[in-house]
Design an enzyme around this catalytic site. Structure first.
Site, PDB file in Angstrom:
ATOM      1  N   LYS A  13     102.877  46.543  42.540  1.00  0.00           N
ATOM      2  CA  LYS A  13     102.577  46.311  41.122  1.00  0.00           C
ATOM      3  C   LYS A  13     102.857  44.864  40.721  1.00  0.00           C
ATOM      4  O   LYS A  13     102.143  44.299  39.902  1.00  0.00           O
ATOM      5  CB  LYS A  13     103.292  47.307  40.211  1.00  0.00           C
ATOM      6  CG  LYS A  13     104.799  47.285  40.303  1.00  0.00           C
ATOM      7  CD  LYS A  13     105.367  48.417  39.483  1.00  0.00           C
ATOM      8  CE  LYS A  13     106.888  48.450  39.520  1.00  0.00           C
ATOM      9  NZ  LYS A  13     107.576  47.978  40.718  1.00  0.00           N
ATOM     10  N   ARG A  88     111.932  51.994  33.243  1.00  0.00           N
ATOM     11  CA  ARG A  88     112.236  52.667  34.509  1.00  0.00           C
ATOM     12  C   ARG A  88     112.732  54.098  34.289  1.00  0.00           C
ATOM     13  O   ARG A  88     112.957  54.820  35.240  1.00  0.00           O
ATOM     14  CB  ARG A  88     113.373  51.953  35.223  1.00  0.00           C
ATOM     15  CG  ARG A  88     113.065  50.742  36.075  1.00  0.00           C
ATOM     16  CD  ARG A  88     112.274  51.026  37.315  1.00  0.00           C
ATOM     17  NE  ARG A  88     112.781  50.456  38.527  1.00  0.00           N
ATOM     18  CZ  ARG A  88     112.577  49.216  38.937  1.00  0.00           C
ATOM     19  NH1 ARG A  88     111.895  48.369  38.217  1.00  0.00           N
ATOM     20  NH2 ARG A  88     113.053  48.824  40.090  1.00  0.00           N
ATOM     21  N   ARG A 127     108.920  43.491  53.899  1.00  0.00           N
ATOM     22  CA  ARG A 127     108.724  42.451  52.883  1.00  0.00           C
ATOM     23  C   ARG A 127     109.635  41.240  53.112  1.00  0.00           C
ATOM     24  O   ARG A 127     110.829  41.384  53.359  1.00  0.00           O
ATOM     25  CB  ARG A 127     109.017  43.077  51.516  1.00  0.00           C
ATOM     26  CG  ARG A 127     108.717  42.201  50.349  1.00  0.00           C
ATOM     27  CD  ARG A 127     108.335  43.011  49.153  1.00  0.00           C
ATOM     28  NE  ARG A 127     109.481  43.633  48.501  1.00  0.00           N
ATOM     29  CZ  ARG A 127     109.378  44.290  47.352  1.00  0.00           C
ATOM     30  NH1 ARG A 127     108.202  44.445  46.762  1.00  0.00           N
ATOM     31  NH2 ARG A 127     110.440  44.829  46.798  1.00  0.00           N
ATOM     32  N   ARG A 160     115.092  40.531  50.794  1.00  0.00           N
ATOM     33  CA  ARG A 160     115.951  40.841  49.658  1.00  0.00           C
ATOM     34  C   ARG A 160     117.038  41.814  50.095  1.00  0.00           C
ATOM     35  O   ARG A 160     116.784  42.714  50.889  1.00  0.00           O
ATOM     36  CB  ARG A 160     115.111  41.499  48.549  1.00  0.00           C
ATOM     37  CG  ARG A 160     114.396  40.489  47.694  1.00  0.00           C
ATOM     38  CD  ARG A 160     113.362  41.097  46.791  1.00  0.00           C
ATOM     39  NE  ARG A 160     113.748  42.357  46.180  1.00  0.00           N
ATOM     40  CZ  ARG A 160     112.964  43.008  45.316  1.00  0.00           C
ATOM     41  NH1 ARG A 160     111.785  42.516  44.972  1.00  0.00           N
ATOM     42  NH2 ARG A 160     113.344  44.150  44.792  1.00  0.00           N
ATOM     43  N   ARG A 171     116.447  53.631  46.433  1.00  0.00           N
ATOM     44  CA  ARG A 171     115.555  53.162  45.360  1.00  0.00           C
ATOM     45  C   ARG A 171     114.386  54.131  45.174  1.00  0.00           C
ATOM     46  O   ARG A 171     113.949  54.389  44.052  1.00  0.00           O
ATOM     47  CB  ARG A 171     115.027  51.764  45.664  1.00  0.00           C
ATOM     48  CG  ARG A 171     116.103  50.694  45.475  1.00  0.00           C
ATOM     49  CD  ARG A 171     115.694  49.371  46.075  1.00  0.00           C
ATOM     50  NE  ARG A 171     114.567  48.764  45.402  1.00  0.00           N
ATOM     51  CZ  ARG A 171     113.741  47.889  45.983  1.00  0.00           C
ATOM     52  NH1 ARG A 171     113.908  47.552  47.249  1.00  0.00           N
ATOM     53  NH2 ARG A 171     112.749  47.370  45.310  1.00  0.00           N
TER      54      ARG A 171
HETATM   55  P1  AMP Z   1     112.452  45.598  41.250  1.00  0.00           P
HETATM   56  O1  AMP Z   1     112.276  44.203  41.766  1.00  0.00           O
HETATM   57  O2  AMP Z   1     111.661  45.878  40.006  1.00  0.00           O
HETATM   58  O3  AMP Z   1     112.231  46.644  42.316  1.00  0.00           O
HETATM   59  O4  AMP Z   1     113.989  45.730  40.794  1.00  0.00           O
HETATM   60  C1  AMP Z   1     115.062  45.528  41.684  1.00  0.00           C
HETATM   61  C2  AMP Z   1     116.313  46.198  41.154  1.00  0.00           C
HETATM   62  O5  AMP Z   1     116.634  45.657  39.859  1.00  0.00           O
HETATM   63  C3  AMP Z   1     116.204  47.702  40.928  1.00  0.00           C
HETATM   64  O6  AMP Z   1     116.455  48.445  42.103  1.00  0.00           O
HETATM   65  C4  AMP Z   1     117.265  47.935  39.859  1.00  0.00           C
HETATM   66  O7  AMP Z   1     118.576  47.897  40.421  1.00  0.00           O
HETATM   67  C5  AMP Z   1     117.132  46.693  39.001  1.00  0.00           C
HETATM   68  N1  AMP Z   1     116.148  46.890  37.908  1.00  0.00           N
HETATM   69  C6  AMP Z   1     114.925  46.281  37.755  1.00  0.00           C
HETATM   70  N2  AMP Z   1     114.315  46.694  36.645  1.00  0.00           N
HETATM   71  C7  AMP Z   1     115.156  47.592  36.065  1.00  0.00           C
HETATM   72  C8  AMP Z   1     115.094  48.390  34.886  1.00  0.00           C
HETATM   73  N3  AMP Z   1     114.023  48.368  34.067  1.00  0.00           N
HETATM   74  N4  AMP Z   1     116.153  49.208  34.613  1.00  0.00           N
HETATM   75  C9  AMP Z   1     117.241  49.235  35.399  1.00  0.00           C
HETATM   76  N5  AMP Z   1     117.365  48.537  36.535  1.00  0.00           N
HETATM   77  C10 AMP Z   1     116.337  47.707  36.866  1.00  0.00           C
END
Ligand code: AMP
Length: 215
Positions: A13, A88, A127, A160, A171
């Site tokens: 996304k 989320r 990744r 990461r 996750r």
């Molecule tokens: P992402 O890059 O969007 O996969 O986010 C990486 C990590 O950041 C996630 O596994 C969460 O720990 C945290 N995170 C990102 N967006 C949110 C959100 N909207 N609410 C809570 N935690 C978030």
């Protein structure tokens, strides 16, 4: 254009949101990116967030909601934005609705990028990101020419912390339990657009544009 992008970790996304951003010059608001920037800057918020992110858990809602609210108030959001990785969970979606009505804004669509579960693991464990320019690679599907080195700028590639295997499983579990219910949330509002997230990046993008009724 005011959009929410939904999709499991690894669904692509972020990549698709970037393509829309290039096309329409609207900001992409990625809560994951904002949180990683806070972690890198070593702020108090970043330190708190890191402990959750490293475990693959969601960062507390109040932290994320405050960050998004600040961002949405900035001038560049007036003509539109893409929320990537937010909301989320249902509480975040409800709070977003309140925030938007206070700002006199309305979402045009929630785009879901759907990818079968088995593909997600490979996408995530493979990744790699360039430390210098942020270019993304995948060692299985889109490997750099030289191992560990960015084709574009020669920067060093890294994985990461939260793309390690155990964290990824966590996750994906968190996604299924907390984020997947948002499909129904936006379906009930009549603004959900589901797009298959497999195939080439350009094909997926074409499908997203056609689901949104744009060229
Ligand atoms: P992402 O890059 O969007 O996969 O986010 C990486 C990590 O950041 C996630 O596994 C969460 O720990 C945290 N995170 C990102 N967006 C949110 C959100 N909207 N609410 C809570 N935690 C978030």
């Amino acid at each position: 254009m005011k959009l929410v992008f939904l999709g499991a970790p690894g669904a692509g996304k972020g990549t698709q949101a970037k393509k829309l951003v290039e096309k329409y010059s609207i900001p992409q608001i990625s809560t994951g990116d904002l949180l990683r920037a806070a972690v890198a800057a070593g702020t108090a918020l970043g330190k708190e967030a890191k402990s959750y992110m490293d475990k693959g858990e969601l960062v507390p809602d109040r932290v994320v909601l405050g960050m998004v609210e600040e961002r949405l108030k900035q001038d560049d959001c007036k003509k539109g934005y893409i929320l990537d990785g937010f909301p989320r969970n249902t509480l975040q979606a409800e709070e977003l609705d309140k925030m938007l009505s206070a700002l006199n804004m309305q979402l045009d669509a929630a785009v879901s990028v759907d990818v079968p579960f088995d593909d997600l693991m490979k996408r995530l464990t493979g990744r790699r990101t360039c430390k210098a320019c942020g270019q993304m690679y995948n060692i299985y599907f889109n490997a750099p020419q030289k191992n560990g080195i960015c084709d574009k700028c020669g920067g060093e590639l890294f994985q990461r912390d939260d793309d390690k295997e155990e964290t990824i499983k966590k996750r994906l579990d968190v996604y299924n339990a907390q984020t997947a219910p948002l499909f129904d949330y936006y379906k009930n509002k009549g603004i959900l657009k589901s797009v298959a997230g497999t195939g080439s990046i350009d094909n997926i993008f074409a499908n997203i544009c056609s689901a949104l009724g744009i060229k």
